[in-house]
Design a protein around this motif. Structure first.
Motif, PDB file in Angstrom:
ATOM      1  N   TRP A 276       2.931  -5.033 -18.770  1.00 41.90           N
ATOM      2  CA  TRP A 276       2.715  -4.842 -17.253  1.00 41.90           C
ATOM      3  C   TRP A 276       2.007  -5.798 -15.778  1.00 41.90           C
ATOM      4  O   TRP A 276       2.631  -6.407 -14.557  1.00 41.90           O
ATOM      5  CB  TRP A 276       1.311  -4.330 -17.126  1.00 41.90           C
ATOM      6  CG  TRP A 276       1.597  -2.467 -17.086  1.00 41.90           C
ATOM      7  CD1 TRP A 276       2.749  -1.344 -17.287  1.00 41.90           C
ATOM      8  CD2 TRP A 276       0.223  -1.628 -17.999  1.00 41.90           C
ATOM      9  NE1 TRP A 276       1.940  -0.111 -18.199  1.00 41.90           N
ATOM     10  CE2 TRP A 276       1.244  -0.900 -18.490  1.00 41.90           C
ATOM     11  CE3 TRP A 276      -0.695  -1.719 -18.006  1.00 41.90           C
ATOM     12  CZ2 TRP A 276      -0.137   0.369 -18.933  1.00 41.90           C
ATOM     13  CZ3 TRP A 276      -1.993  -0.989 -18.291  1.00 41.90           C
ATOM     14  CH2 TRP A 276      -1.100   0.500 -19.111  1.00 41.90           C
TER      15      TRP A 276
ATOM     16  N   ASN B  43       6.029  -6.519 -15.336  1.00 41.37           N
ATOM     17  CA  ASN B  43       5.553  -5.188 -14.414  1.00 41.37           C
ATOM     18  C   ASN B  43       6.530  -4.164 -15.520  1.00 41.37           C
ATOM     19  O   ASN B  43       7.196  -3.285 -13.592  1.00 41.37           O
ATOM     20  CB  ASN B  43       6.300  -5.500 -12.503  1.00 41.37           C
ATOM     21  CG  ASN B  43       5.416  -4.338 -12.175  1.00 41.37           C
ATOM     22  OD1 ASN B  43       4.613  -3.881 -12.003  1.00 41.37           O
ATOM     23  ND2 ASN B  43       6.546  -3.763 -11.004  1.00 41.37           N
TER      24      ASN B  43
ATOM     25  N   ARG C  41       6.440  -0.716 -16.712  1.00 37.93           N
ATOM     26  CA  ARG C  41       5.920  -0.030 -16.785  1.00 37.93           C
ATOM     27  C   ARG C  41       6.058   1.304 -17.847  1.00 37.93           C
ATOM     28  O   ARG C  41       5.102   2.131 -18.665  1.00 37.93           O
ATOM     29  CB  ARG C  41       5.185   0.686 -15.569  1.00 37.93           C
ATOM     30  CG  ARG C  41       5.184   0.389 -14.218  1.00 37.93           C
ATOM     31  CD  ARG C  41       3.329  -0.113 -14.908  1.00 37.93           C
ATOM     32  NE  ARG C  41       2.924  -1.087 -13.520  1.00 37.93           N
ATOM     33  CZ  ARG C  41       2.757  -0.601 -12.581  1.00 37.93           C
ATOM     34  NH1 ARG C  41       2.712   0.873 -11.937  1.00 37.93           N
ATOM     35  NH2 ARG C  41       2.398  -1.620 -11.402  1.00 37.93           N
TER      36      ARG C  41
END
Length: 445
Positions: free
Chosen positions: A334, A338, A340
Motif C-alpha cells: 500500500w 499503492n 490494494r
C-alpha cells in the motif's frame, strides 16, 4: 480582564480537553465497548518512522469496512498465544469486531466473550462440556497439561483434544450472538485466530455481491451429503443469510443440538442449517485458502481453476509471526506501490519467490516435493535427477529418500529433522515470467 493572548490559550486548552473527553467517551460508548488499538484512516501515507526505524503503521481507506462485523472464533487453550498479534495487525484498522471463545476474559484490554453462555442448559449436560464446566469453575487455573496436547488432524478431527471437541458447539451460538452484537452489519466475516485476511481485497470482492440477498461464501468442503464452508479458511455471510441461520437455530435448537452432538465438525453443522434455510454455498476456491504460505501451490489446477490471477483473500494455519509478516507485506504494498488488491500471482512473485531466492538450499527444511525418486542415494544424487528432468523445479532429500516437484512451494522448517531441500531458481523465474502479469483480477464470478 483576561489578556487576549491568555484567553486564546485557555480556549485552545479547553478545546483540547473537550476533544479528549468526547473522543474517549465515544470510544468507550461505542459498539465494541472495549479498549483496543485505534488508528485513524487516512488517504495520505504517513512518513513517520516507529521506534524501530520502520515505517509507522497506518490505515488506508477501506470502503465498506464500517458495514462489516469481523467475528473471530478462538478457545481458552490458544487465545493468549494466537489472538494478541491481531490487535496490532489484522484488527487494528477494523472498527467493528468481536471475539468469541469458550471462556470469558480480557486479553490486552479486549473483552473475549463466552459464546456458549446462553446455550440451552440441557445441551451443556453433554460430556463434551466437561472441559467447559471445569474452566467456568476454576478459570485458567483449571487448565491441565493434557488440554494443550495437540494431535494430528484425522478424518474425524482431533477427538482426543477436549478443546477441539467443544469447538463444534460454538458455531450455531456464534451465528446468533454475532447478529445480536451488530444487527445492522451488511456482512459478517468469520475467521479463526490463525487466519489471515487481506482487507482491501475482501472488501473489493464483497462489493460485487448484493448484501440485501442471502449470500454464503466459503471454501467448498463436503462431509457426507453436506456441502459447507471450511471455518478456518474464513467465510462470509450477508445479513439476510445470517438472519436465516439464526432463525433456523432458534426454531430447531433441541433438534440441531442433537445433530451437533452426533457430528464432529461445527462448520459443517452451520452449513447444513444454512442449506436447510435455503442458503447454498457460493464456491470460492482458491480465493479463500485452507493452506498456509508453505503449502500454497500457485501453479496447480484444481476445481478447474488455476490460482495465479485469482484474488487472494485468506490463508489458514498461520503462526503469529507469519500473520505479522504478511500484514507488514501488505502495508509495504500500500505504502510503496499503492497496491490494494492481492492476487495469488502477487503473493508468489512478491513474497514467496523472494523468500526462496534468499536461501535456495536449506537444511532442516521440507519444501514438500512429493514425487519419490527411488534411485537417488544422496542429496547430490537427488539434485542431479532434478536437474536432468527439465520440468523439475525443486527437490528434497528426507529420511534417505529423494523427492522432486514440478511446482515450487516454500514448505516449512523441520527443526532437527533429517531433511534438506533446494530449488532451481532459474526455472522458477522462467515459470513466473511465463505466467506473466494478470490483466485483471479474477473474482471467481
Amino acid at each position: 480582564m483576561v489578556p487576549r493572548r491568555f484567553s486564546r490559550r485557555l480556549l485552545a486548552v479547553a478545546t483540547a480537553i473537550a476533544f479528549f473527553f468526547f473522543y474517549h467517551i465515544g470510544t468507550f460508548s461505542s459498539h465494541n465497548r472495549q479498549w483496543r488499538p485505534h488508528f485513524i484512516t487516512t488517504p495520505d501515507i504517513p512518513p513517520v518512522l516507529d521506534e524501530n526505524g520502520e515505517p509507522a503503521p497506518f490505515c488506508p481507506p477501506l470502503p465498506g469496512i464500517e458495514d462489516v462485523l469481523v467475528v473471530m472464533k478462538t478457545g481458552v487453550t490458544e487465545s493468549r498465544e494466537k489472538v494478541p498479534i491481531h490487535f496490532k495487525t489484522t484488527l487494528r484498522c477494523i472498527p467493528h469486531f468481536v471475539i468469541y471463545s469458550d471462556f470469558e476474559e480480557e486479553i490486552e484490554g479486549v473483552k473475549i466473550h463466552d459464546v456458549l453462555r446462553h446455550m440451552d442448559t440441557s445441551a451443556k449436560n453433554n460430556p463434551d462440556f466437561d472441559f467447559y464446566h471445569r474452566i467456568l469453575k476454576y478459570g485458567r487455573k483449571g487448565l491441565e497439561q493434557q488440554d494443550f496436547a495437540d494431535e494430528a488432524n484425522s478424518a474425524i478431527g482431533k477427538p482426543n483434544n477436549p478443546g477441539w471437541k467443544l469447538d463444534k458447539w460454538k458455531f450455531l451460538p456464534m451465528a446468533q450472538e454475532a447478529l445480536r452484537y451488530k444487527p445492522d452489519a451488511k456482512w459478517f466475516i468469520f475467521i479463526e485466530a490463525d487466519t489471515y485476511i487481506s482487507w482491501p481485497t475482501v472488501l473489493t470482492w464483497l462489493a460485487r455481491f448484493d448484501n440485501t440477498k442471502p449470500h454464503y461464501l466459503g471454501t467448498e468442503t463436503q462431509i457426507a451429503d453436506v456441502i459447507f464452508a471450511h471455518g478456518g479458511s474464513g467465510f462470509m455471510l450477508s445479513n439476510p443469510a445470517l438472519q436465516r441461520a439464526s432463525d433456523e437455530y432458534s426454531a430447531r435448537e433441541v433438534e440441531l443440538n442433537t445433530f451437533t452432538d452426533q457430528h464432529w465438525a461445527g462448520d459443517c453443522v452451520l452449513g447444513k442449517v444454512l442449506s436447510d434455510a435455503g442458503v447454498n454455498l457460493h464456491f470460492t476456491w482458491p480465493i479463500l485458502q485452507n493452506s498456509n504460505l508453505g503449502e500454497l501451490d500457485e501453479f496447480t489446477t484444481d476445481f478447474y481453476r488455476k490460482p495465479w490471477c485469482f484474488i487472494a483473500v485468506s490463508l489458514h494455519h498461520l503462526s503469529p509471526g507469519d500473520i505479522e509478516k504478511l500484514w507488514k507485506f501488505e502495508q509495504m504494498r500500500w505504502r510503496d506501490k499503492n497496491k490494494r488488491i492481492l492476487l495469488h500471482g502477487d503473493l508468489f512473485r512478491e513474497y514467496i519467490a523472494p523468500d526462496i531466492n534468499t536461501q535456495p538450499t536449506r537444511q532442516n527444511w521440507n519444501n514438500m516435493a512429493s514425487d519419490e525418486q527411488p534411485f537417488a542415494k544422496t542429496f547430490e544424487d537427488c539434485r542431479l535427477i532434478c536437474e536432468t528432468q527439465k520440468t523439475c523445479v525443486q527437490f528434497a532429500f528426507r529420511e534417505d529418500k529423494c523427492f522432486t516437484g514440478l511446482n515450487p512451494r516454500l514448505g516449512h522448517a523441520v527443526p532437527g529433522g533429517d531433511a534438506t531441500s533446494a530449488w532451481i531458481t532459474t526455472r522458477i523465474r522462467a515459470m513466473t515470467e511465463k505466467q506473466g502479469l494478470c490483466r485483471k483480477p479474477d473474482f471467481g464470478d
